[in-house]
Design a protein around this motif. Structure first.
Motif, short mmCIF file in Angstrom:
data_model
loop_
_atom_site.label_atom_id
_atom_site.label_comp_id
_atom_site.label_asym_id
_atom_site.label_seq_id
_atom_site.Cartn_x
_atom_site.Cartn_y
_atom_site.Cartn_z
N SER A 22 0.83 -1.22 0.00
CA SER A 22 0.00 0.00 0.00
C SER A 22 0.86 1.26 0.00
O SER A 22 0.51 2.27 0.60
N GLY A 23 2.02 1.18 -0.66
CA GLY A 23 2.89 2.34 -0.80
C GLY A 23 3.55 2.78 0.49
O GLY A 23 4.02 3.90 0.59
N ARG A 24 3.61 1.90 1.49
CA ARG A 24 4.15 2.24 2.80
C ARG A 24 5.31 1.30 3.15
O ARG A 24 5.26 0.11 2.86
N CYS A 25 6.34 1.83 3.78
CA CYS A 25 7.48 1.02 4.22
C CYS A 25 6.98 -0.13 5.08
O CYS A 25 6.13 0.05 5.95
N GLN A 26 7.50 -1.31 4.83
CA GLN A 26 7.04 -2.50 5.55
C GLN A 26 7.94 -2.89 6.72
O GLN A 26 7.75 -3.96 7.30
N CYS A 27 8.86 -2.04 7.12
CA CYS A 27 9.73 -2.34 8.25
C CYS A 27 8.91 -2.44 9.53
O CYS A 27 8.07 -1.60 9.81
N LYS A 82 8.70 -12.30 -5.85
CA LYS A 82 8.15 -11.07 -5.26
C LYS A 82 7.59 -11.26 -3.85
O LYS A 82 7.54 -10.31 -3.10
N HIS A 83 7.22 -12.48 -3.45
CA HIS A 83 6.74 -12.67 -2.09
C HIS A 83 7.88 -12.62 -1.06
O HIS A 83 7.63 -12.59 0.13
N GLN A 84 9.12 -12.58 -1.53
CA GLN A 84 10.28 -12.44 -0.65
C GLN A 84 10.89 -11.04 -0.72
O GLN A 84 12.00 -10.82 -0.27
N VAL A 85 10.14 -10.11 -1.29
CA VAL A 85 10.60 -8.74 -1.46
C VAL A 85 9.62 -7.82 -0.75
O VAL A 85 8.41 -8.05 -0.79
N SER A 86 10.14 -6.80 -0.07
CA SER A 86 9.30 -5.85 0.66
C SER A 86 9.63 -4.42 0.23
O SER A 86 10.67 -4.16 -0.36
N ALA A 87 8.74 -3.52 0.60
CA ALA A 87 8.96 -2.09 0.38
C ALA A 87 9.72 -1.54 1.59
O ALA A 87 9.38 -1.83 2.73
N TRP A 88 10.76 -0.77 1.33
CA TRP A 88 11.59 -0.19 2.39
C TRP A 88 11.83 1.28 2.12
O TRP A 88 12.13 1.66 0.99
N CYS A 89 11.75 2.08 3.16
CA CYS A 89 12.23 3.45 3.03
C CYS A 89 13.75 3.37 3.14
O CYS A 89 14.28 2.42 3.73
N PRO A 90 14.48 4.31 2.58
CA PRO A 90 15.94 4.22 2.62
C PRO A 90 16.52 4.13 4.04
O PRO A 90 17.47 3.39 4.27
N ALA A 91 15.95 4.85 4.99
CA ALA A 91 16.48 4.84 6.36
C ALA A 91 16.35 3.45 6.99
O ALA A 91 17.31 2.93 7.59
N CYS A 92 15.18 2.83 6.88
CA CYS A 92 14.98 1.50 7.45
C CYS A 92 15.82 0.46 6.71
O CYS A 92 16.40 -0.43 7.33
N HIS A 93 15.89 0.57 5.39
CA HIS A 93 16.69 -0.38 4.61
C HIS A 93 18.15 -0.32 5.01
O HIS A 93 18.78 -1.34 5.27
N ASP A 94 18.70 0.88 5.07
CA ASP A 94 20.12 1.03 5.40
C ASP A 94 20.42 0.52 6.81
O ASP A 94 21.42 -0.18 7.03
N ALA A 95 19.57 0.85 7.77
CA ALA A 95 19.79 0.40 9.15
C ALA A 95 19.65 -1.12 9.26
O ALA A 95 20.44 -1.77 9.96
N THR A 96 18.69 -1.70 8.56
CA THR A 96 18.52 -3.16 8.59
C THR A 96 19.70 -3.85 7.91
O THR A 96 20.19 -4.87 8.40
N HIS A 97 20.18 -3.30 6.82
CA HIS A 97 21.34 -3.85 6.12
C HIS A 97 22.57 -3.82 7.02
O HIS A 97 23.32 -4.80 7.11
N ARG A 98 22.78 -2.69 7.71
CA ARG A 98 23.92 -2.59 8.62
C ARG A 98 23.81 -3.63 9.75
O ARG A 98 24.80 -4.27 10.12
#
Length: 119
Positions: A22-27, A82-98
Motif C-alpha cells: 500500500s505504498g508504505r514502508c514494511q519495516c 516477489k513474495h520475498q521482497v518488501s517495500a523499504w524506506c531508505p532509512a529502514c533499509h540502510d539500518a537493517t542492512h547494517r
C-alpha cells in the motif's frame, strides 16, 4: 558481465511490491526502531515528505524482506520471487542492512594464528 533485467521487468516488480505494501514502508523494527507510535510499522509512504534526515520526498525501494537476504549478491537478490521482497524506506533499509552485516560478522568464528608460526 552483469546482466540487469530490462527496466520493464524491474518496474513491474517494484509496482507489485508497492501495491502489496500500500505504498508504505514494511519495516516492523528490524532497523532498530520499534515504530511504536505507528502501530509497529514504519509510517513512511512513497512520495510523502521525509521530516527527518534532511527532509525531501520519500522514495521507497523494493528489497529483500529477510534481512539476511540483503547480504546476497545483487544478481541473486534480483532473482528473489516477489513474495520475498518488501517495500523499504531508505532509512529502514540502510539500518537493517547494517544490522544484518554486523550480525553476520559476529557469527564468523575468530581464527587463531597460522600454525606455520607456532613455536
Amino acid at each position: 558481465m552483469n546482466r540487469i533485467p530490462p527496466l520493464g521487468d524491474q518496474q513491474g516488480l517494484w509496482q507489485a511490491v508497492m501495491a502489496a505494501a500500500s505504498g508504505r514502508c514494511q519495516c516492523r523494527g528490524t532497523c532498530g526502531k520499534n515504530h511504536a507510535k505507528t502501530g509497529g510499522r514504519c509510517d513512511r509512504v512513497h512520495g510523502g515528505y521525509n521530516n527527518r534526515h534532511g527532509g525531501g520526498t520519500v522514495h521507497l525501494i523494493a528489497a529483500p524482506a529477510d534481512p539476511a537476504d540483503m547480504l546476497l549478491p545483487a544478481h541473486k537478490a534480483a532473482a528473489l520471487p516477489k513474495h520475498q521482497v518488501s517495500a523499504w524506506c531508505p532509512a529502514c533499509h540502510d539500518a537493517t542492512h547494517r544490522a544484518a552485516h554486523k550480525a553476520q560478522q559476529a557469527s564468523v568464528p575468530a581464527t587463531g594464528p597460522d600454525s606455520l608460526f607456532d613455536l
